[in-house]
Design an enzyme around this catalytic site. Sequence first.
Site, PDB file in Angstrom:
ATOM      1  N   GLN A 106      -3.680  17.350   7.189  1.00 29.31           N
ATOM      2  CA  GLN A 106      -4.056  17.229   5.790  1.00 29.31           C
ATOM      3  C   GLN A 106      -5.531  16.879   5.673  1.00 29.31           C
ATOM      4  O   GLN A 106      -6.026  15.986   6.348  1.00 29.31           O
ATOM      5  CB  GLN A 106      -3.207  16.161   5.104  1.00 29.31           C
ATOM      6  CG  GLN A 106      -3.591  15.863   3.655  1.00 29.31           C
ATOM      7  CD  GLN A 106      -4.603  14.728   3.550  1.00 29.31           C
ATOM      8  OE1 GLN A 106      -4.717  13.891   4.453  1.00 29.31           O
ATOM      9  NE2 GLN A 106      -5.360  14.698   2.473  1.00 29.31           N
TER      10      GLN A 106
ATOM     11  N   TYR B 179      -8.765  15.715   3.322  1.00 31.63           N
ATOM     12  CA  TYR B 179      -9.476  15.238   2.149  1.00 31.63           C
ATOM     13  C   TYR B 179     -10.880  15.815   2.224  1.00 31.63           C
ATOM     14  O   TYR B 179     -11.542  15.717   3.265  1.00 31.63           O
ATOM     15  CB  TYR B 179      -9.549  13.714   2.116  1.00 31.63           C
ATOM     16  CG  TYR B 179      -8.281  13.035   1.664  1.00 31.63           C
ATOM     17  CD1 TYR B 179      -7.680  13.381   0.462  1.00 31.63           C
ATOM     18  CD2 TYR B 179      -7.700  12.024   2.427  1.00 31.63           C
ATOM     19  CE1 TYR B 179      -6.516  12.745   0.042  1.00 31.63           C
ATOM     20  CE2 TYR B 179      -6.542  11.383   2.007  1.00 31.63           C
ATOM     21  CZ  TYR B 179      -5.959  11.763   0.814  1.00 31.63           C
ATOM     22  OH  TYR B 179      -4.812  11.138   0.396  1.00 31.63           O
TER      23      TYR B 179
ATOM     24  N   ARG C 195      -4.865   1.143  -8.155  1.00 35.63           N
ATOM     25  CA  ARG C 195      -3.560   0.634  -7.734  1.00 35.63           C
ATOM     26  C   ARG C 195      -3.623  -0.888  -7.715  1.00 35.63           C
ATOM     27  O   ARG C 195      -4.271  -1.497  -6.856  1.00 35.63           O
ATOM     28  CB  ARG C 195      -3.202   1.205  -6.359  1.00 35.63           C
ATOM     29  CG  ARG C 195      -3.165   2.743  -6.389  1.00 35.63           C
ATOM     30  CD  ARG C 195      -3.437   3.385  -5.062  1.00 35.63           C
ATOM     31  NE  ARG C 195      -3.726   4.811  -5.221  1.00 35.63           N
ATOM     32  CZ  ARG C 195      -4.124   5.615  -4.247  1.00 35.63           C
ATOM     33  NH1 ARG C 195      -4.295   5.131  -3.019  1.00 35.63           N
ATOM     34  NH2 ARG C 195      -4.374   6.892  -4.487  1.00 35.63           N
TER      35      ARG C 195
ATOM     36  N   TYR D 179       0.843  -1.200   0.000  1.00 35.42           N
ATOM     37  CA  TYR D 179       0.000   0.000   0.000  1.00 35.42           C
ATOM     38  C   TYR D 179       0.879   1.251   0.000  1.00 35.42           C
ATOM     39  O   TYR D 179       0.638   2.208  -0.746  1.00 35.42           O
ATOM     40  CB  TYR D 179      -0.922   0.009   1.219  1.00 35.42           C
ATOM     41  CG  TYR D 179      -1.694   1.311   1.370  1.00 35.42           C
ATOM     42  CD1 TYR D 179      -2.829   1.550   0.605  1.00 35.42           C
ATOM     43  CD2 TYR D 179      -1.278   2.299   2.260  1.00 35.42           C
ATOM     44  CE1 TYR D 179      -3.534   2.738   0.715  1.00 35.42           C
ATOM     45  CE2 TYR D 179      -1.965   3.489   2.378  1.00 35.42           C
ATOM     46  CZ  TYR D 179      -3.098   3.705   1.611  1.00 35.42           C
ATOM     47  OH  TYR D 179      -3.777   4.890   1.723  1.00 35.42           O
TER      48      TYR D 179
ATOM     49  N   SER E  23      -2.514  12.764   8.154  1.00 37.57           N
ATOM     50  CA  SER E  23      -3.508  12.539   7.110  1.00 37.57           C
ATOM     51  C   SER E  23      -4.912  12.396   7.687  1.00 37.57           C
ATOM     52  O   SER E  23      -5.100  11.871   8.791  1.00 37.57           O
ATOM     53  CB  SER E  23      -3.157  11.259   6.345  1.00 37.57           C
ATOM     54  OG  SER E  23      -4.203  10.873   5.465  1.00 37.57           O
TER      55      SER E  23
ATOM     56  N   HIS F 214       0.829  12.901  -6.255  1.00 41.05           N
ATOM     57  CA  HIS F 214       0.352  11.928  -5.262  1.00 41.05           C
ATOM     58  C   HIS F 214       1.253  10.694  -5.236  1.00 41.05           C
ATOM     59  O   HIS F 214       0.793   9.557  -5.069  1.00 41.05           O
ATOM     60  CB  HIS F 214      -1.098  11.528  -5.539  1.00 41.05           C
ATOM     61  CG  HIS F 214      -1.901  11.270  -4.286  1.00 41.05           C
ATOM     62  ND1 HIS F 214      -2.696  12.224  -3.703  1.00 41.05           N
ATOM     63  CD2 HIS F 214      -2.017  10.171  -3.507  1.00 41.05           C
ATOM     64  CE1 HIS F 214      -3.278  11.719  -2.631  1.00 41.05           C
ATOM     65  NE2 HIS F 214      -2.880  10.473  -2.481  1.00 41.05           N
TER      66      HIS F 214
ATOM     67  N   LYS G  48      -2.103  20.888  -1.867  1.00 39.46           N
ATOM     68  CA  LYS G  48      -1.252  19.773  -2.304  1.00 39.46           C
ATOM     69  C   LYS G  48      -1.847  19.102  -3.539  1.00 39.46           C
ATOM     70  O   LYS G  48      -3.054  18.869  -3.598  1.00 39.46           O
ATOM     71  CB  LYS G  48      -1.125  18.754  -1.166  1.00 39.46           C
ATOM     72  CG  LYS G  48      -0.284  17.528  -1.473  1.00 39.46           C
ATOM     73  CD  LYS G  48      -0.232  16.616  -0.254  1.00 39.46           C
ATOM     74  CE  LYS G  48       0.647  15.396  -0.482  1.00 39.46           C
ATOM     75  NZ  LYS G  48       0.041  14.453  -1.453  1.00 39.46           N
TER      76      LYS G  48
ATOM     77  N   THR H  44      -5.620  18.466   0.107  1.00 41.49           N
ATOM     78  CA  THR H  44      -5.243  17.639  -1.036  1.00 41.49           C
ATOM     79  C   THR H  44      -6.263  17.816  -2.150  1.00 41.49           C
ATOM     80  O   THR H  44      -7.460  17.587  -1.955  1.00 41.49           O
ATOM     81  CB  THR H  44      -5.126  16.162  -0.642  1.00 41.49           C
ATOM     82  OG1 THR H  44      -4.032  16.015   0.264  1.00 41.49           O
ATOM     83  CG2 THR H  44      -4.887  15.282  -1.855  1.00 41.49           C
TER      84      THR H  44
ATOM     85  N   ARG I  18       0.448   7.794  -7.533  1.00 41.04           N
ATOM     86  CA  ARG I  18      -0.653   6.917  -7.134  1.00 41.04           C
ATOM     87  C   ARG I  18      -1.990   7.319  -7.758  1.00 41.04           C
ATOM     88  O   ARG I  18      -3.007   6.667  -7.518  1.00 41.04           O
ATOM     89  CB  ARG I  18      -0.790   6.908  -5.612  1.00 41.04           C
ATOM     90  CG  ARG I  18       0.388   6.250  -4.916  1.00 41.04           C
ATOM     91  CD  ARG I  18       0.432   6.582  -3.431  1.00 41.04           C
ATOM     92  NE  ARG I  18      -0.711   6.106  -2.672  1.00 41.04           N
ATOM     93  CZ  ARG I  18      -0.894   4.854  -2.284  1.00 41.04           C
ATOM     94  NH1 ARG I  18      -0.019   3.921  -2.598  1.00 41.04           N
ATOM     95  NH2 ARG I  18      -1.956   4.519  -1.569  1.00 41.04           N
TER      96      ARG I  18
END
Length: 381
Positions: A128, A130, A165, A25, A107, A276, A252, A156, A279
């Site tokens: 951070q 989201y 992924r 991961y 995060s 990222h 970001k 972000t 990713r």
Amino acid sequence: MSKPLTIADLKTLARRRVPKMFFDYADSGAWTEGTYRANEEDFSRIKLRQRVLVDMTNRSLETTMIGEKASMPVALAPTGMTGMQHADGEMLAAKAAEEFGIPFTLSTMSICSIEDVAAVTTKPFWFQLYVMKDRGFIERLIGRAKAAKCSALVVTADLQILGQRHKDIRNGLSAPPKPTLNAALQLITRPRWCLEMLGTKRRGFGNIVGHASNVSDLSSLGAWTAEQFDPKLSWDDIRWIKDLWGGKMIIKGILDEEDARAAADTGADAIIVSNHGGRQLDGAPSSISMLPKIVEAVGDRIEVHVDGGIRSGQDVLKAVALGARGTHIGRPFLYGLGAMGKDGVTTALEIIRNELDITMALCGKRDIQTIDRNILANAPF
């Protein structure tokens, strides 16, 4: 293995000690992983000027990032599921960063919560964000970051939808993990990791479970996460977040000059040139290749940082030479964390600082704040 000397040494140790699904991961890119590889490989194309018979004494790596003092131009980047590399991973990494005198960024998708990290640190850290569809949750999350006295909000911008992924799909990585034979075999072969995880209560997503509507445990988290990333996210939302936050803000995920100009128009304090970590959009250019263009476009209006592909102190120096005020490292500190816990994070930072210091000296410079393109033998970007 004797004491690790490089980030690659830490990566080797982490691969041995962390269950494959969680190591992969952290170590994976999207689709072919072409952009992930380019992030690293493009640094090697930049060559340095060797200078001799100059005064190399009294060197300094100290700088500032968004006005905050840093012992070197490096911050720990926000990384999801850090607490799956090592028990209480975010707390350990935050303490290591604080002791080292550099910023730590927590995060949204961390295992340890904002409050967990605040309880073990004495200086403000960065948070951070989201942006989810549930704006009420976002308001509460920002309120919690304020209550923890976080000194910057890192928004972000490049995860409106999730890149594919392949390693995660093949490993069956999910939240919560599915009880498969493959997963069981991965855990059985990592007994020390299992014992450490049994010794902590932090095994969920601490910023979400118990805080988001209808997410009371891990069993309800997967469905919530799948539907919450907001594909309609826009610059108007960024301005709303900035007003709601009211403090220093970093955007970001900028990889284009036009987006950099739009970010500067919001009044943010800094941007992070980033794909990222390879990713998201496979086939996108490396972060370092886009850095000079973005610095030229907006460097006189906003502080420019960079992440992606940094694996050494030399990479940090090259980024600074190309105009970055700061750099952000994710995988290097995750390798250290997976390999040796908090001591591993400190080791990763020591490796980068030592490489940065020696390389700067061999380029004939004593102060990181004097570094520019003049230290480069070539600049292919």
